[in-house]
Design a protein around this motif. Sequence first.
Motif, PDB file in Angstrom:
ATOM      1  N   TYR A 102       0.835  -1.202   0.000  1.00  0.00           N
ATOM      2  CA  TYR A 102       0.000   0.000   0.000  1.00  0.00           C
ATOM      3  C   TYR A 102       0.869   1.252   0.000  1.00  0.00           C
ATOM      4  N   THR A 103       0.332   2.341  -0.527  1.00  0.00           N
ATOM      5  CA  THR A 103       1.012   3.628  -0.412  1.00  0.00           C
ATOM      6  C   THR A 103       0.831   4.130   1.016  1.00  0.00           C
ATOM      7  N   LEU A 104       1.669   5.082   1.412  1.00  0.00           N
ATOM      8  CA  LEU A 104       1.556   5.661   2.751  1.00  0.00           C
ATOM      9  C   LEU A 104       0.194   6.328   2.938  1.00  0.00           C
ATOM     10  N   GLY A 152      -2.675   5.469   5.680  1.00  0.00           N
ATOM     11  CA  GLY A 152      -3.134   6.537   6.563  1.00  0.00           C
ATOM     12  C   GLY A 152      -4.642   6.696   6.526  1.00  0.00           C
ATOM     13  N   LYS A 153      -5.213   6.567   5.334  1.00  0.00           N
ATOM     14  CA  LYS A 153      -6.664   6.697   5.189  1.00  0.00           C
ATOM     15  C   LYS A 153      -7.386   5.587   5.940  1.00  0.00           C
ATOM     16  N   LYS A 154      -6.837   4.385   5.880  1.00  0.00           N
ATOM     17  CA  LYS A 154      -7.460   3.241   6.538  1.00  0.00           C
ATOM     18  C   LYS A 154      -7.467   3.403   8.058  1.00  0.00           C
ATOM     19  N   ILE A 196       2.212   7.808   9.433  1.00  0.00           N
ATOM     20  CA  ILE A 196       2.491   6.426   9.036  1.00  0.00           C
ATOM     21  C   ILE A 196       3.984   6.257   8.772  1.00  0.00           C
ATOM     22  N   GLN A 197       4.574   7.231   8.093  1.00  0.00           N
ATOM     23  CA  GLN A 197       6.006   7.170   7.802  1.00  0.00           C
ATOM     24  C   GLN A 197       6.818   7.168   9.091  1.00  0.00           C
TER      25      GLN A 197
END
Length: 201
Positions: free
Chosen positions: A28-30, A34-36, A44-45
């Motif tokens: 997944y992208t960051l 983050g949205k999840k 998240i990073q």
Amino acid sequence: MGKMPTGYKINRQLIIAMRLGLNGHQPYTLAAIGKKFNLSRQRIQQLLEKEGIAVKKLADDQTFFSGPKLIKQSWFPIKSLVTLRKLIDTGKIKAVNISTDPRLKRYHVNRQEVTRFLNAWDELEGDPAGVKSIKKDKNYFSCPALVKQLWFPVKSLVTLNKLIKQGKIKAIDLSTNPEFKRYYIHKDEAIRYVAAVLKEI
């Protein structure tokens, strides 16, 4: 830093799995992670880096995705085949054309290339084609801006577009609609063209 929500340990493990493509997860992208979890991309990073995980390191897998299959993945940010095709044609995403008919394109993208693109997407904050960076770069001219330059010999947009299509001037097409072209030309390329014109005189 604020407190993590309840169930941090479980969420942390899931975040790691989602980012690295572990336990059956796709990478997944960051932003998607983050949205999840209702957290910012930066948060998240920070969590991943705190766990000693390099954000740009993703699982290496030799799986290939077809174009239609790739855009259907919930974790992949591109949802348009037209956009995906354009990114491939412009070299932003490397793909293999498995079509036996030279008139048709049936692109398949390696998972390793997909993860590389996801990292690029993160770095450009959702601007994979570099549109924002090119528009902000003072070394690039849009066609209307270029024909207004006193030193540039072409004063007609129609003529300039024709020269671009003929390959006499290299340009980048930043249009999102395939029926319309929004070319941007680097200053060095414009100067090269001017020099070529002067030689012919």
